[in-house]
Design an enzyme around this catalytic site. Sequence first.
Site, PDB file in Angstrom:
ATOM      1  N   ASN A   9       2.374  15.138   4.632  1.00  0.00           N
ATOM      2  CA  ASN A   9       2.854  15.632   5.918  1.00  0.00           C
ATOM      3  C   ASN A   9       3.614  14.481   6.575  1.00  0.00           C
ATOM      4  O   ASN A   9       3.007  13.538   7.066  1.00  0.00           O
ATOM      5  CB  ASN A   9       1.653  16.069   6.765  1.00  0.00           C
ATOM      6  CG  ASN A   9       2.050  16.478   8.166  1.00  0.00           C
ATOM      7  OD1 ASN A   9       3.228  16.620   8.478  1.00  0.00           O
ATOM      8  ND2 ASN A   9       1.058  16.662   9.031  1.00  0.00           N
ATOM      9  N   LYS A  11       5.360  14.477   9.221  1.00  0.00           N
ATOM     10  CA  LYS A  11       5.375  14.545  10.694  1.00  0.00           C
ATOM     11  C   LYS A  11       6.794  14.257  11.225  1.00  0.00           C
ATOM     12  O   LYS A  11       7.769  14.575  10.549  1.00  0.00           O
ATOM     13  CB  LYS A  11       4.322  13.600  11.264  1.00  0.00           C
ATOM     14  CG  LYS A  11       2.932  13.865  10.652  1.00  0.00           C
ATOM     15  CD  LYS A  11       1.808  13.162  11.316  1.00  0.00           C
ATOM     16  CE  LYS A  11       0.502  13.508  10.602  1.00  0.00           C
ATOM     17  NZ  LYS A  11      -0.669  12.909  11.213  1.00  0.00           N
ATOM     18  N   HIS A  95      -2.145  22.410  12.331  1.00  0.00           N
ATOM     19  CA  HIS A  95      -2.420  20.977  12.331  1.00  0.00           C
ATOM     20  C   HIS A  95      -2.977  20.566  13.701  1.00  0.00           C
ATOM     21  O   HIS A  95      -2.551  21.089  14.725  1.00  0.00           O
ATOM     22  CB  HIS A  95      -1.148  20.187  12.005  1.00  0.00           C
ATOM     23  CG  HIS A  95      -1.447  18.750  11.749  1.00  0.00           C
ATOM     24  ND1 HIS A  95      -1.624  17.837  12.761  1.00  0.00           N
ATOM     25  CD2 HIS A  95      -1.670  18.073  10.590  1.00  0.00           C
ATOM     26  CE1 HIS A  95      -1.928  16.659  12.234  1.00  0.00           C
ATOM     27  NE2 HIS A  95      -1.960  16.779  10.917  1.00  0.00           N
ATOM     28  N   GLU A  97      -2.416  18.149  15.551  1.00  0.00           N
ATOM     29  CA  GLU A  97      -1.428  17.701  16.540  1.00  0.00           C
ATOM     30  C   GLU A  97      -0.748  18.896  17.203  1.00  0.00           C
ATOM     31  O   GLU A  97      -0.411  18.851  18.380  1.00  0.00           O
ATOM     32  CB  GLU A  97      -0.413  16.759  15.864  1.00  0.00           C
ATOM     33  CG  GLU A  97      -1.057  15.417  15.568  1.00  0.00           C
ATOM     34  CD  GLU A  97      -0.536  14.703  14.340  1.00  0.00           C
ATOM     35  OE1 GLU A  97       0.547  15.040  13.844  1.00  0.00           O
ATOM     36  OE2 GLU A  97      -1.251  13.789  13.865  1.00  0.00           O
ATOM     37  N   GLU A 167      -9.433  18.625   8.240  1.00  0.00           N
ATOM     38  CA  GLU A 167      -8.984  17.345   8.773  1.00  0.00           C
ATOM     39  C   GLU A 167      -9.750  17.023  10.050  1.00  0.00           C
ATOM     40  O   GLU A 167      -9.379  17.493  11.134  1.00  0.00           O
ATOM     41  CB  GLU A 167      -7.487  17.399   9.091  1.00  0.00           C
ATOM     42  CG  GLU A 167      -6.618  17.694   7.896  1.00  0.00           C
ATOM     43  CD  GLU A 167      -5.196  17.202   8.098  1.00  0.00           C
ATOM     44  OE1 GLU A 167      -4.752  16.363   7.304  1.00  0.00           O
ATOM     45  OE2 GLU A 167      -4.538  17.627   9.066  1.00  0.00           O
ATOM     46  N   GLY A 173      -4.907   9.410  11.405  1.00  0.00           N
ATOM     47  CA  GLY A 173      -4.084   8.315  11.891  1.00  0.00           C
ATOM     48  C   GLY A 173      -4.881   7.193  12.528  1.00  0.00           C
ATOM     49  O   GLY A 173      -4.320   6.316  13.184  1.00  0.00           O
ATOM     50  N   SER A 213      -6.603   9.803   7.183  1.00  0.00           N
ATOM     51  CA  SER A 213      -6.612   8.408   6.715  1.00  0.00           C
ATOM     52  C   SER A 213      -6.922   8.268   5.231  1.00  0.00           C
ATOM     53  O   SER A 213      -7.606   7.326   4.826  1.00  0.00           O
ATOM     54  CB  SER A 213      -7.564   7.557   7.558  1.00  0.00           C
ATOM     55  OG  SER A 213      -7.123   7.534   8.907  1.00  0.00           O
TER      56      SER A 213
HETATM   57  P1  PGA Z   1      -3.173  10.493   8.263  1.00  0.00           P
HETATM   58  O1  PGA Z   1      -2.755  11.971   8.713  1.00  0.00           O
HETATM   59  O2  PGA Z   1      -3.254  10.483   6.771  1.00  0.00           O
HETATM   60  O3  PGA Z   1      -2.093   9.608   8.803  1.00  0.00           O
HETATM   61  O4  PGA Z   1      -4.516  10.219   8.897  1.00  0.00           O
HETATM   62  C1  PGA Z   1      -3.277  13.093   8.065  1.00  0.00           C
HETATM   63  C2  PGA Z   1      -2.692  14.346   8.670  1.00  0.00           C
HETATM   64  O5  PGA Z   1      -2.464  14.387   9.893  1.00  0.00           O
HETATM   65  O6  PGA Z   1      -2.428  15.330   7.949  1.00  0.00           O
END
Ligand code: PGA
Length: 250
Positions: A9, A11, A95, A97, A167, A173, A213
């Site tokens: 992803n 983003k 997601h 976010e 997730e 992140g 992560s």
């Molecule tokens: P990350 O994000 O690997 O940077 O923690 C995962 C995601 O948001 O799908």
Amino acid sequence: MRKKIVAGNWKMNKNLAETGELLSNLKAKLGKVSEAEVIVAPTFTNLYRATEELKSSSVKVAAQNMHQAENGAYTGEISADMLKSIDVNTVILGHSERRAYFGETDELLSQKVNTALNHGMTIIFCFGEELQDRKSNNHFAVVESQLKNGLFHIDTSQWKNIILAYEPVWAIGTGETASPEQAQEMHAFIRSTIVKAYNETIANDVSILYGGSVKPNNAEEIFAKPDVDGGLIGGASLDVESFSAIVSAI
Ligand code: PGA
């Protein structure tokens, strides 16, 4: 059918030139190594470039979001038909976010799910608890309600188009990963929840990815867990070396 999948992803990262560079490096690197199905999700403006670049490759392209309506006066939005018209047949929905910063609710997501399925798209459906939910031991209830309210209205026959991505928000992140045991525990819980709402076959056939992560140094132990079928990778998917190391860890 249950498969090993690693999805990146991207983003809101990478302009057109940077996207082109990452795609051609990925294509070169992943040509041979991959036992897993690999999916990348660049931003909307770079999707067409990605489908063109990856035409001759097994790497698939996903969108990071889409609108629930077929078309119309929704300034700034992108429809399922637009995605399909450029050979994007997979979409990430739900997601954290999108839920946190753009107000996406379970109800809205259930509409997006319906639209994507009506267009025969594959959905990577994301969900996961926040830190306070885990601290208050509410994480199973939160995950169960996200699944029930956003997804469990679909028919048995539509599950073949679903990939799940657990997730935990506190791990996205942050550098903080769920332990392989925490991931396994939740993934097993998700399958048992699907057994209750549907049946064993659906629960066993769906691929459940872990996200939050995932890095080259922890991917292998997470992917080794029996109910973890791969990962949804954010930060580490932006670098060809780390993403391909994660793909090789499957
Ligand atoms: P990350 O994000 O690997 O940077 O923690 C995962 C995601 O948001 O799908």
